[in-house]
Design an enzyme around this catalytic site. Structure first.
Site, PDB file in Angstrom:
ATOM      1  N   ILE A  35      42.431  59.622  94.492  1.00 49.44           N
ATOM      2  CA  ILE A  35      41.521  59.874  95.618  1.00 49.44           C
ATOM      3  C   ILE A  35      40.846  58.582  96.099  1.00 49.44           C
ATOM      4  O   ILE A  35      40.365  58.513  97.238  1.00 49.44           O
ATOM      5  CB  ILE A  35      40.462  60.934  95.207  1.00 49.44           C
ATOM      6  CG1 ILE A  35      39.907  61.667  96.407  1.00 49.44           C
ATOM      7  CG2 ILE A  35      39.352  60.328  94.373  1.00 49.44           C
ATOM      8  CD1 ILE A  35      39.076  62.897  96.049  1.00 49.44           C
ATOM      9  N   ASN A  90      43.682  53.475  81.054  1.00 48.54           N
ATOM     10  CA  ASN A  90      42.397  53.072  80.463  1.00 48.54           C
ATOM     11  C   ASN A  90      41.934  54.079  79.410  1.00 48.54           C
ATOM     12  O   ASN A  90      42.045  55.294  79.624  1.00 48.54           O
ATOM     13  CB  ASN A  90      41.335  52.980  81.559  1.00 48.54           C
ATOM     14  CG  ASN A  90      41.702  51.964  82.633  1.00 48.54           C
ATOM     15  OD1 ASN A  90      42.271  50.922  82.339  1.00 48.54           O
ATOM     16  ND2 ASN A  90      41.385  52.280  83.891  1.00 48.54           N
ATOM     17  N   HIS A 103      45.361  59.594  81.797  1.00 46.97           N
ATOM     18  CA  HIS A 103      46.098  59.410  83.051  1.00 46.97           C
ATOM     19  C   HIS A 103      46.683  58.016  83.106  1.00 46.97           C
ATOM     20  O   HIS A 103      46.072  57.057  82.646  1.00 46.97           O
ATOM     21  CB  HIS A 103      45.198  59.662  84.273  1.00 46.97           C
ATOM     22  CG  HIS A 103      43.904  58.907  84.247  1.00 46.97           C
ATOM     23  ND1 HIS A 103      42.836  59.301  83.468  1.00 46.97           N
ATOM     24  CD2 HIS A 103      43.504  57.774  84.875  1.00 46.97           C
ATOM     25  CE1 HIS A 103      41.833  58.459  83.629  1.00 46.97           C
ATOM     26  NE2 HIS A 103      42.218  57.507  84.469  1.00 46.97           N
ATOM     27  N   PHE A 104      47.864  57.948  83.666  1.00 43.89           N
ATOM     28  CA  PHE A 104      48.511  56.667  83.949  1.00 43.89           C
ATOM     29  C   PHE A 104      48.366  56.393  85.438  1.00 43.89           C
ATOM     30  O   PHE A 104      48.735  57.227  86.258  1.00 43.89           O
ATOM     31  CB  PHE A 104      50.004  56.708  83.582  1.00 43.89           C
ATOM     32  CG  PHE A 104      50.264  56.637  82.105  1.00 43.89           C
ATOM     33  CD1 PHE A 104      50.183  57.776  81.320  1.00 43.89           C
ATOM     34  CD2 PHE A 104      50.583  55.435  81.496  1.00 43.89           C
ATOM     35  CE1 PHE A 104      50.407  57.719  79.946  1.00 43.89           C
ATOM     36  CE2 PHE A 104      50.808  55.366  80.130  1.00 43.89           C
ATOM     37  CZ  PHE A 104      50.727  56.511  79.357  1.00 43.89           C
ATOM     38  N   HIS A 105      47.827  55.228  85.766  1.00 44.16           N
ATOM     39  CA  HIS A 105      47.817  54.786  87.156  1.00 44.16           C
ATOM     40  C   HIS A 105      49.148  54.096  87.451  1.00 44.16           C
ATOM     41  O   HIS A 105      49.628  53.305  86.634  1.00 44.16           O
ATOM     42  CB  HIS A 105      46.738  53.717  87.383  1.00 44.16           C
ATOM     43  CG  HIS A 105      45.327  54.160  87.163  1.00 44.16           C
ATOM     44  ND1 HIS A 105      44.477  54.473  88.205  1.00 44.16           N
ATOM     45  CD2 HIS A 105      44.590  54.314  86.033  1.00 44.16           C
ATOM     46  CE1 HIS A 105      43.283  54.788  87.722  1.00 44.16           C
ATOM     47  NE2 HIS A 105      43.328  54.698  86.408  1.00 44.16           N
TER      48      HIS A 105
HETATM   49  P1  AMP Z   1      39.919  55.627  85.290  1.00 46.92           P
HETATM   50  O1  AMP Z   1      38.847  54.636  85.690  1.00 46.92           O
HETATM   51  O2  AMP Z   1      41.131  54.977  84.680  1.00 46.92           O
HETATM   52  O3  AMP Z   1      39.374  56.756  84.454  1.00 46.92           O
HETATM   53  O4  AMP Z   1      40.437  56.231  86.656  1.00 46.92           O
HETATM   54  C1  AMP Z   1      40.035  57.463  87.172  1.00 46.92           C
HETATM   55  C2  AMP Z   1      40.705  57.608  88.512  1.00 46.92           C
HETATM   56  O5  AMP Z   1      40.640  58.963  88.895  1.00 46.92           O
HETATM   57  C3  AMP Z   1      40.025  56.759  89.616  1.00 46.92           C
HETATM   58  O6  AMP Z   1      40.984  55.872  90.167  1.00 46.92           O
HETATM   59  C4  AMP Z   1      39.581  57.831  90.608  1.00 46.92           C
HETATM   60  O7  AMP Z   1      39.721  57.424  91.950  1.00 46.92           O
HETATM   61  C5  AMP Z   1      40.510  58.991  90.282  1.00 46.92           C
HETATM   62  N1  AMP Z   1      39.974  60.313  90.636  1.00 46.92           N
HETATM   63  C6  AMP Z   1      38.792  60.827  90.275  1.00 46.92           C
HETATM   64  N2  AMP Z   1      38.657  62.081  90.771  1.00 46.92           N
HETATM   65  C7  AMP Z   1      39.807  62.348  91.442  1.00 46.92           C
HETATM   66  C8  AMP Z   1      40.278  63.472  92.174  1.00 46.92           C
HETATM   67  N3  AMP Z   1      39.548  64.586  92.332  1.00 46.92           N
HETATM   68  N4  AMP Z   1      41.515  63.406  92.730  1.00 46.92           N
HETATM   69  C9  AMP Z   1      42.264  62.299  92.581  1.00 46.92           C
HETATM   70  N5  AMP Z   1      41.871  61.201  91.894  1.00 46.92           N
HETATM   71  C10 AMP Z   1      40.658  61.214  91.332  1.00 46.92           C
END
Ligand code: AMP
Length: 144
Positions: A35, A90, A103-105
């Site tokens: 998002i 992370n 989650h994997f980015h």
């Molecule tokens: P992290 O900092 O590795 O935990 O990344 C969390 C990621 O989740 C961030 O890049 C956010 O932009 C993403 N995120 C949080 N809420 C949502 C959502 N509802 N839909 C899609 N991505 C999200």
């Protein structure tokens, strides 16, 4: 989903309680657009089951999840037209984790995009690497 965490935003996405731009879905995995993208096409791959960090996951679940990464990266290459990308995962606040559901980015990268890590490699003091190796090998032997 068994073990779902009612306070977890990604569990809510899995349950369909909040929307997401979904890309790929299997019985165990879900990929959707981040998002807050760092670049066009920045996506996330998650297990449907709630695990806070990667080391909480059984190895089989990690294999089942990560097998989707090459395909997702190839799709990004086709659509975003970039052959370069980072896979980022992370674990814990100091490591940059904001959402406590694994989650994997997958982040497309372009020359000069300004993204990146501060990367300041240091050198081990004499004997330190060997000591760490010994401790880590012992720890690895004790982990099933
Ligand atoms: P992290 O900092 O590795 O935990 O990344 C969390 C990621 O989740 C961030 O890049 C956010 O932009 C993403 N995120 C949080 N809420 C949502 C959502 N509802 N839909 C899609 N991505 C999200």
């Amino acid at each position: 989903m068994p073990g779902a965490n009612p306070d977890c935003v990604f569990c809510k996405i899995v349950a369909g309680e909040i929307p997401a731009l979904k890309l790929l879905e299997t019985d165990q995995a879900l990929a959707f657009l981040d998002i807050g993208p760092l670049a066009d096409g920045h996506l996330l791959l998650i297990p449907k089951q709630h695990f806070a960090t990667l080391s909480d996951m059984p190895p089989e679940s990690v294999s089942e999840l990560t097998r989707h990464l090459p395909k997702l990266a190839r799709a990004l290459q086709d659509v975003a037209g970039v052959g370069n990308y980072n896979i980022l995962q992370n674990n814990g606040r100091p490591a940059g984790q904001e959402v406590d559901h694994v989650h994997f980015h997958v982040i497309p990268r372009r020359e000069g995009d300004g993204l990146g890590y501060r990367w300041h490699p240091k050198k081990y003091e004499p004997g330190r690497g060997e000591k760490l190796r010994e401790q880590l090998v012992k720890a690895l032997d004790s982990i099933i």
